[in-house]
Design a protein around this motif. Sequence first.
Motif, PDB file in Angstrom:
ATOM      1  N   LEU A   1       0.830  -1.202   0.000  1.00 29.16           N
ATOM      2  CA  LEU A   1       0.000   0.000   0.000  1.00 29.16           C
ATOM      3  C   LEU A   1       0.866   1.254   0.000  1.00 29.16           C
ATOM      4  N   VAL A   2       0.411   2.271  -0.737  1.00 31.08           N
ATOM      5  CA  VAL A   2       0.954   3.622  -0.592  1.00 31.08           C
ATOM      6  C   VAL A   2      -0.106   4.472   0.081  1.00 31.08           C
ATOM      7  N   MET A   3       0.277   5.192   1.114  1.00 28.21           N
ATOM      8  CA  MET A   3      -0.647   6.083   1.804  1.00 28.21           C
ATOM      9  C   MET A   3      -0.052   7.484   1.760  1.00 28.21           C
ATOM     10  N   LYS A   4      -0.634   8.307   0.914  1.00 27.87           N
ATOM     11  CA  LYS A   4      -0.146   9.683   0.744  1.00 27.87           C
ATOM     12  C   LYS A   4      -1.108  10.651   1.416  1.00 27.87           C
ATOM     13  N   VAL A   5      -0.565  11.540   2.226  1.00 27.24           N
ATOM     14  CA  VAL A   5      -1.368  12.559   2.904  1.00 27.24           C
ATOM     15  C   VAL A   5      -1.127  13.894   2.222  1.00 27.24           C
TER      16      VAL A   5
ATOM     17  N   THR B   1      -5.691  19.335  -6.297  1.00 25.42           N
ATOM     18  CA  THR B   1      -6.170  18.572  -7.455  1.00 25.42           C
ATOM     19  C   THR B   1      -5.033  17.930  -8.236  1.00 25.42           C
ATOM     20  N   GLU B   2      -3.975  18.690  -8.474  1.00 22.50           N
ATOM     21  CA  GLU B   2      -2.854  18.161  -9.257  1.00 22.50           C
ATOM     22  C   GLU B   2      -2.197  16.976  -8.552  1.00 22.50           C
ATOM     23  N   ALA B   3      -1.992  17.088  -7.251  1.00 23.21           N
ATOM     24  CA  ALA B   3      -1.369  16.003  -6.493  1.00 23.21           C
ATOM     25  C   ALA B   3      -2.247  14.755  -6.490  1.00 23.21           C
ATOM     26  N   VAL B   4      -3.546  14.945  -6.343  1.00 24.18           N
ATOM     27  CA  VAL B   4      -4.475  13.810  -6.335  1.00 24.18           C
ATOM     28  C   VAL B   4      -4.508  13.131  -7.701  1.00 24.18           C
ATOM     29  N   ASP B   5      -4.562  13.925  -8.764  1.00 19.71           N
ATOM     30  CA  ASP B   5      -4.593  13.368 -10.121  1.00 19.71           C
ATOM     31  C   ASP B   5      -3.337  12.547 -10.401  1.00 19.71           C
ATOM     32  N   ARG B   6      -2.197  13.057  -9.974  1.00 20.80           N
ATOM     33  CA  ARG B   6      -0.943  12.336 -10.230  1.00 20.80           C
ATOM     34  C   ARG B   6      -0.904  11.020  -9.448  1.00 20.80           C
ATOM     35  N   PHE B   7      -1.426  11.027  -8.246  1.00 21.05           N
ATOM     36  CA  PHE B   7      -1.492   9.787  -7.463  1.00 21.05           C
ATOM     37  C   PHE B   7      -2.388   8.772  -8.180  1.00 21.05           C
ATOM     38  N   ASN B   8      -3.522   9.246  -8.679  1.00 21.97           N
ATOM     39  CA  ASN B   8      -4.460   8.359  -9.380  1.00 21.97           C
ATOM     40  C   ASN B   8      -3.852   7.752 -10.633  1.00 21.97           C
ATOM     41  N   GLU B   9      -2.944   8.474 -11.260  1.00 21.19           N
ATOM     42  CA  GLU B   9      -2.297   7.970 -12.471  1.00 21.19           C
ATOM     43  C   GLU B   9      -1.304   6.851 -12.183  1.00 21.19           C
ATOM     44  N   ASN B  10      -0.814   6.793 -10.947  1.00 22.47           N
ATOM     45  CA  ASN B  10       0.259   5.855 -10.625  1.00 22.47           C
ATOM     46  C   ASN B  10      -0.169   4.641  -9.802  1.00 22.47           C
TER      47      ASN B  10
ATOM     48  N   ARG C   1      -3.630   2.112  -8.144  1.00 25.47           N
ATOM     49  CA  ARG C   1      -5.040   1.737  -8.129  1.00 25.47           C
ATOM     50  C   ARG C   1      -5.623   2.193  -6.795  1.00 25.47           C
ATOM     51  N   ILE C   2      -6.557   3.113  -6.857  1.00 27.49           N
ATOM     52  CA  ILE C   2      -7.106   3.710  -5.644  1.00 27.49           C
ATOM     53  C   ILE C   2      -8.003   2.710  -4.916  1.00 27.49           C
ATOM     54  N   LEU C   3      -7.686   2.503  -3.639  1.00 28.17           N
ATOM     55  CA  LEU C   3      -8.512   1.636  -2.808  1.00 28.17           C
ATOM     56  C   LEU C   3      -9.499   2.433  -1.975  1.00 28.17           C
ATOM     57  N   ASP C   4      -9.056   3.596  -1.522  1.00 29.71           N
ATOM     58  CA  ASP C   4      -9.895   4.381  -0.621  1.00 29.71           C
ATOM     59  C   ASP C   4      -9.275   5.760  -0.450  1.00 29.71           C
ATOM     60  N   SER C   5     -10.045   6.675   0.069  1.00 27.22           N
ATOM     61  CA  SER C   5      -9.527   7.971   0.507  1.00 27.22           C
ATOM     62  C   SER C   5     -10.318   8.377   1.737  1.00 27.22           C
TER      63      SER C   5
ATOM     64  N   LEU D   1      -4.834   9.416   0.834  1.00 25.87           N
ATOM     65  CA  LEU D   1      -5.067   8.637  -0.386  1.00 25.87           C
ATOM     66  C   LEU D   1      -4.429   7.262  -0.198  1.00 25.87           C
ATOM     67  N   ILE D   2      -5.191   6.198  -0.416  1.00 26.26           N
ATOM     68  CA  ILE D   2      -4.681   4.838  -0.244  1.00 26.26           C
ATOM     69  C   ILE D   2      -4.700   4.146  -1.591  1.00 26.26           C
ATOM     70  N   GLY D   3      -3.532   3.726  -2.050  1.00 25.64           N
ATOM     71  CA  GLY D   3      -3.434   3.069  -3.344  1.00 25.64           C
ATOM     72  C   GLY D   3      -2.619   1.800  -3.294  1.00 25.64           C
ATOM     73  N   ARG D   4      -2.829   0.965  -4.315  1.00 20.58           N
ATOM     74  CA  ARG D   4      -2.064  -0.274  -4.447  1.00 20.58           C
ATOM     75  C   ARG D   4      -1.375  -0.288  -5.803  1.00 20.58           C
TER      76      ARG D   4
END
Length: 294
Positions: free
Chosen positions: A193-197, A223-232, A234-238, A288-291
């Motif tokens: 998991l990546v957890m970005k605050v 917005t820009e930071a969130v979009d870039r996270f989404n590009e890299n 798979r979003i599990l939750d926020s 932001l929680i991603g895999r």
Amino acid sequence: MTKKEKSATYVSELESIFKCPICEASMNVFELKSFICSNNHTFDFTKQGYLNLTTHPMKTKYSKDFFEARRKLIAEDKFFEPLIQAIAEMIRRQADIKKESLWILDTGCGEGSHLSNVCDKVRSDFGKAVTGVGIDIAKEGVLAAAKNYTHNIWAVADLANTPFKDKRFDVILNILSPSNYAEFNRLLRADGLVMKVVPRSGYLKEIREDLFDKTVKQDYSNTEAVDRFNENFRILDSFRVHYTRKLNQPSIQLFMQMTPLTWSAKKERIQSFLEKDSADITVDLEILIGRKTN
């Protein structure tokens, strides 16, 4: 044992996760003094117990006073306690709790309070071993972390060239600090998991409104930071963390020492804020929680 020896002993038990930041060879602890790769590149343990694994000097604006103020606000005043609780809960929900142990890397650990607190809470939730590793390019922060939290690994390290082998971490924390998503993907295990605050628009709004005129410093968008996270990933939750804390005079002094907002503000406005008897401060953050996507 000295802090240096204790740290070296601890690292010797976990040395398999490391690679040399110069040549990428495996590394071993030598005589509880040095960390040496198979090609003889050598990095010494400091007397405080941390490692400097950078390959060239790095300058930052962060001072010893900055990190001491930050530690007092986080560890003693519990300013970010709701954030720590939320991160620990997200790890409990999303991480593979069937594993015997959990490896957590904090990229941009500062003086170590966030990682130490998260690890403590996750240990109590899981009832199993949690290994915490914190890296930062700011030597003063890592020094403070090693001084105050001896049960984790602390290293000065470059986020663009982290001294770890591939796929070694279950969770990567990235709290209000720069990211390197290529490195994050390399370091994460397949189910990691990546957890970005990231800050939301209301984050520290009282300070921004007092210190600055109607500028980008007042109106912030993530917005820009969130979009870039989404590009890299798979979003599990926020998850939104939003609350207001009232700071007394001593805590205002600490806060103004630890916020980079003062770096570009006028001195008279900083002084005016410092003279307040108390101040409401809004914390407005998004986790932001991603895999990994591959």
